[in-house]
Design a protein around this motif. Structure first.
Motif, short mmCIF file in Angstrom:
data_model
loop_
_atom_site.label_atom_id
_atom_site.label_comp_id
_atom_site.label_asym_id
_atom_site.label_seq_id
_atom_site.Cartn_x
_atom_site.Cartn_y
_atom_site.Cartn_z
N MET A 82 0.83 -1.20 0.00
CA MET A 82 0.00 0.00 0.00
C MET A 82 0.87 1.26 0.00
N ALA A 83 1.88 1.27 0.86
CA ALA A 83 2.76 2.44 0.95
C ALA A 83 3.53 2.64 -0.35
N ARG A 84 4.00 1.56 -0.95
CA ARG A 84 4.76 1.68 -2.19
C ARG A 84 3.89 2.23 -3.32
N ARG A 85 2.64 1.83 -3.36
CA ARG A 85 1.76 2.30 -4.44
C ARG A 85 1.59 3.81 -4.37
N HIS A 86 1.45 4.34 -3.16
CA HIS A 86 1.22 5.77 -3.00
C HIS A 86 2.51 6.57 -2.92
N CYS A 87 3.52 6.01 -2.26
CA CYS A 87 4.71 6.80 -1.93
C CYS A 87 5.90 6.54 -2.85
N SER A 88 5.77 5.58 -3.74
CA SER A 88 6.81 5.36 -4.74
C SER A 88 6.14 5.14 -6.10
N PRO A 89 5.40 6.17 -6.57
CA PRO A 89 4.57 5.99 -7.78
C PRO A 89 5.40 5.77 -9.03
N ARG A 90 4.93 4.84 -9.86
CA ARG A 90 5.57 4.59 -11.15
C ARG A 90 5.20 5.69 -12.13
N GLU A 91 6.07 5.89 -13.11
CA GLU A 91 5.88 7.01 -14.05
C GLU A 91 4.59 6.90 -14.85
N SER A 92 4.11 5.69 -15.07
CA SER A 92 2.91 5.51 -15.89
C SER A 92 1.62 5.59 -15.06
N SER A 93 1.75 5.77 -13.75
CA SER A 93 0.58 5.70 -12.88
C SER A 93 -0.13 7.04 -12.74
N SER A 94 -1.39 6.98 -12.32
CA SER A 94 -2.15 8.21 -12.06
C SER A 94 -1.57 8.96 -10.87
N PHE A 95 -0.99 8.22 -9.92
CA PHE A 95 -0.38 8.87 -8.76
C PHE A 95 0.79 9.76 -9.19
N TYR A 96 1.54 9.30 -10.18
CA TYR A 96 2.69 10.06 -10.66
C TYR A 96 2.23 11.37 -11.30
N MET A 97 1.17 11.30 -12.10
CA MET A 97 0.64 12.51 -12.73
C MET A 97 0.04 13.45 -11.69
N GLN A 98 -0.58 12.87 -10.67
CA GLN A 98 -1.10 13.69 -9.58
C GLN A 98 0.04 14.40 -8.85
N MET A 99 1.12 13.67 -8.63
CA MET A 99 2.30 14.23 -8.00
C MET A 99 2.85 15.40 -8.81
N SER A 100 2.90 15.25 -10.13
CA SER A 100 3.39 16.31 -11.00
C SER A 100 2.50 17.54 -10.91
N GLN A 101 1.20 17.34 -10.96
CA GLN A 101 0.26 18.46 -10.91
C GLN A 101 0.36 19.21 -9.58
N ILE A 102 0.43 18.45 -8.48
CA ILE A 102 0.54 19.07 -7.15
C ILE A 102 1.83 19.86 -7.03
N GLY A 103 2.93 19.27 -7.52
CA GLY A 103 4.21 19.96 -7.45
C GLY A 103 4.21 21.27 -8.23
N CYS A 104 3.64 21.24 -9.45
CA CYS A 104 3.60 22.45 -10.28
C CYS A 104 2.70 23.52 -9.66
N GLU A 105 1.58 23.12 -9.10
CA GLU A 105 0.68 24.09 -8.47
C GLU A 105 1.33 24.72 -7.25
N GLU A 106 2.06 23.92 -6.48
CA GLU A 106 2.72 24.47 -5.30
C GLU A 106 3.83 25.43 -5.69
N MET A 107 4.48 25.18 -6.82
CA MET A 107 5.51 26.09 -7.29
C MET A 107 4.95 27.47 -7.59
N GLU A 108 3.70 27.53 -8.04
CA GLU A 108 3.06 28.83 -8.27
C GLU A 108 2.94 29.59 -6.96
#
Length: 381
Positions: free
Chosen positions: A1-27
């Motif tokens: 469970m922890a690996r799925r959320h905390c070590s997201p693979r590049e093709s996963s929805s979690f990875y894209m969510q991580m990217s979006q959150i990071g970019c929004e926080e940079m603003e």
């Protein structure tokens, strides 16, 4: 469970969510430092870096971010950073438990930091989430998954899930210190920052958009800089325990023995690294098998030679996140959020130091003191 959320693979929805959150926080981060810094004067970059990192982790794992001026949030970020500094110091007590009486006052301070962090997580994150948990709905984040496990698995205790949230949210301190070290080396070696900015400009049409995680493979020098910070810092990594009797390099090791990987020797050995005591990100680059990229591969339509190089892969003596079952479970978060912070910060600013002698870095440690050196940030034209 922890690996799925905390070590997201590049093709996963979690990875894209991580990217979006990071970019929004940079603003938020860029607006904050624009409002707080005075042009031409040294700026306490680390404080704001850590708040940005904490929000990235909190938003990703708990769907909640905090205002940069929230005093309670500020205190928690500071306490996490103090703890990160402490665990990277290698106190004698870590190896000689009988020294405990001599460290009692020091440990009481750390206990205070930890209990304050726990209370914040309980009051500001967990309490209201527990009331709304629905085990039949898909997980919206890591907190959802943890709270559902508390309901569905009798072997999971409340203390366990709170400890896991503390541990994973606390990972933001590692990212903040990593990026702050990268900025320090850039202030000492301006050509490093210039090469990263060349990559940033090439993939973003010279600042027409923010850098996201999908750009990572197009920016090998930026990632090489992050890896070189990890190599050059050479922090101790999590120890292992021998599960059976074995022989290592001719030495007998019995089951139950604690085994440390000597990360410092691996990363500073002249046998493995040329000019090992020099900060040189290019050591992590190799000739690209894809060849030169033409203008069609660039958002700006400008021909770029960035793809002449790619990151070296599978370097057997480079283990910044350890190896085996005890490898850092959040390493993708460290790399991803670290990349977003470094690339987007350098997209907007040149980094320098009015007095490079104030930049003091402790060998063999990724951690910097909670109160460290200021830097000069100058808006790029």
């Amino acid at each position: 469970m922890a690996r799925r959320h905390c070590s997201p693979r590049e093709s996963s929805s979690f990875y894209m969510q991580m990217s979006q959150i990071g970019c929004e926080e940079m603003e938020h981060f860029i607006r904050e430092i624009d409002a707080k810094m005075v042009p031409g004067e040294p700026f306490d970059v680390k404080t704001f870096l850590l708040r940005a990192c904490a929000n990235m982790f909190s938003q990703y794992m708990c769907s909640q971010r905090f205002d940069y001026d929230d005093e309670e949030f500020h205190k928690i970020v500071q306490y996490f950073d103090e703890i990160f500094w402490e665990i990277n110091q290698g106190h004698p007590l870590d190896f000689l438990p009988w020294l405990y009486p001599f460290y009692r006052r020091h440990l009481n301070k750390i206990v205070h930091w930890s209990s304050t962090i726990r209370s914040f997580i309980m009051d500001r994150i967990i309490s209201h989430r527990e009331l709304d948990i629905d085990v039949d709905e898909p997980d919206s984040d890591f907190t959802d998954a943890l709270l559902k496990s508390l309901v569905e698995d009798k072997d999971v205790s409340r203390n366990t899930i709170i400890f896991m949230l503390e541990d994973f949210i606390g990972g933001h301190s590692a990212v903040g210190n990593l990026v702050m070290l990268a900025l320090a080396y850039i202030a000492k070696n301006p050509q490093v920052g210039s090469r990263i900015q060349d990559e940033v400009d090439a993939v973003s049409s010279k600042g027409q958009r923010k850098i996201n995680l999908l750009d990572m493979h197009q920016m090998p020098y930026t990632m090489a800089t992050i890896f070189e910070v990890l190599r050059y810092s050479s922090s101790p990594i999590v120890p292992h325990v021998a599960t059976e009797d074995l022989v290592i390099s001719g030495h007998g090791v019995t089951a139950g023995t604690i085994v440390f990987i000597n990360n410092y020797v691996l990363n500073r050995s002249r046998e493995h690294w040329e000019d090992s005591h020099q900060f040189e990100p290019q050591r992590f680059l190799e000739a690209s098998t894809e060849g030169r990229r033409d203008s069609r591969g660039s958002d700006s339509g400008i021909e770029s030679d960035q793809k002449e190089f790619q990151l070296r892969k599978n370097i057997p003596h480079f283990l910044p996140f350890s190896i085996g079952k005890r490898t850092c479970i959040g390493q993708n978060l460290v790399r991803g959020f670290g990349f977003l912070l470094l690339a987007n910060l350098l997209q907007g600013y040149n980094v320098s130091s009015g007095d490079p002698t104030t930049i003091r870095i402790t060998p063999a440690s990724l951690a910097l003191p909670a109160s460290c050196f200021p830097l000069l940030l100058t808006r790029r034209a």
